[in-house]
Design a protein around this motif. Structure first.
Motif, short mmCIF file in Angstrom:
data_model
loop_
_atom_site.label_atom_id
_atom_site.label_comp_id
_atom_site.label_asym_id
_atom_site.label_seq_id
_atom_site.Cartn_x
_atom_site.Cartn_y
_atom_site.Cartn_z
N ASN A 49 17.91 48.56 69.04
CA ASN A 49 18.06 48.53 70.30
C ASN A 49 19.40 47.89 69.82
N SER A 51 22.64 45.40 72.33
CA SER A 51 22.84 44.86 73.07
C SER A 51 24.36 44.04 73.15
N LYS A 52 24.99 43.79 74.19
CA LYS A 52 26.36 43.64 74.97
C LYS A 52 26.40 42.25 75.58
N SER A 53 27.58 41.30 74.62
CA SER A 53 27.19 39.86 75.35
C SER A 53 28.36 39.81 75.16
N ARG A 59 21.35 34.58 72.12
CA ARG A 59 20.08 35.38 71.65
C ARG A 59 18.77 34.22 70.88
#
Length: 179
Positions: A49, A51-53, A59
């Motif tokens: 997985n 994710s870009k934040s 999160r």
């Protein structure tokens, strides 16, 4: 690779050996044989997985229950995060304890957490790209979570809570005592 045990049983920090030259760098982010030799686990990661934040995005804290519980190997490809894991294994001597660590593209540290841990992070840099391997597939019916500001856990997320960006779903998670 330098492998450091943590105070939470089963969680380890991995720091790869980095080979640098005029072209840039190279490192091995995961090697099943090395992992088995030094940690004693024969893992089979089945899902990656990413994710870009943006800065201030929090999160978590998320976990999978029962047969769908997941071990994770977490690393940051870009930016910097405060990564947090919480032991939610009722029979564990470290049940209810948490660990916080800075993971960044610069330090290239990784955190391995076995099944039975809740996981979350907050982005400390302008942006962060987080990648993690899982040894079990995500199952919506088995998901669980803990509210980030749980008073029992008392996690220091470093950033002012008023400046955090948190999903509605994560803001409605139960307290640690109600999972």
């Amino acid at each position: 690779m330098l492998i450091t045990k943590t105070e939470l049983e089963g969680c380890v920090i991995l720091k790869p050996t980095i080979f640098r030259d005029e072209r840039g760098y190279f490192f091995e982010s995961f090697n099943k044989t090395t992992f088995k030799k030094h940690i004693g686990l024969d893992l089979n990661f089945v899902q990656d997985n990413e994710s870009k934040s943006s800065k201030g995005v929090l999160r978590g804290l998320h976990f999978q229950r029962g047969e769908h519980a997941q071990a994770k190997l977490i690393r940051v490809v870009k930016g910097k995060i405060l990564d947090v894991v919480v032991d939610v294994r009722p029979s564990s001597p470290t049940y209810g304890k948490h660990l916080s660590i800075i993971l960044s593209a610069k330090n290239k540290k990784q955190l391995y957490m076995p099944p039975g841990f809740a996981h979350g992070f907050v982005t400390l840099s302008k942006q962060a790209v987080v990648n993690y391997k899982c040894d079990n597939y995500y199952n919506k019916d088995s998901e669980g979570g803990i509210i980030f500001n749980d008073t029992t856990l008392n996690i220091n997320w470093v950033l002012d809570h008023k400046k955090l960006i948190i999903s509605k779903k994560d803001l409605s998670l139960p307290s640690f005592n109600n999972i």
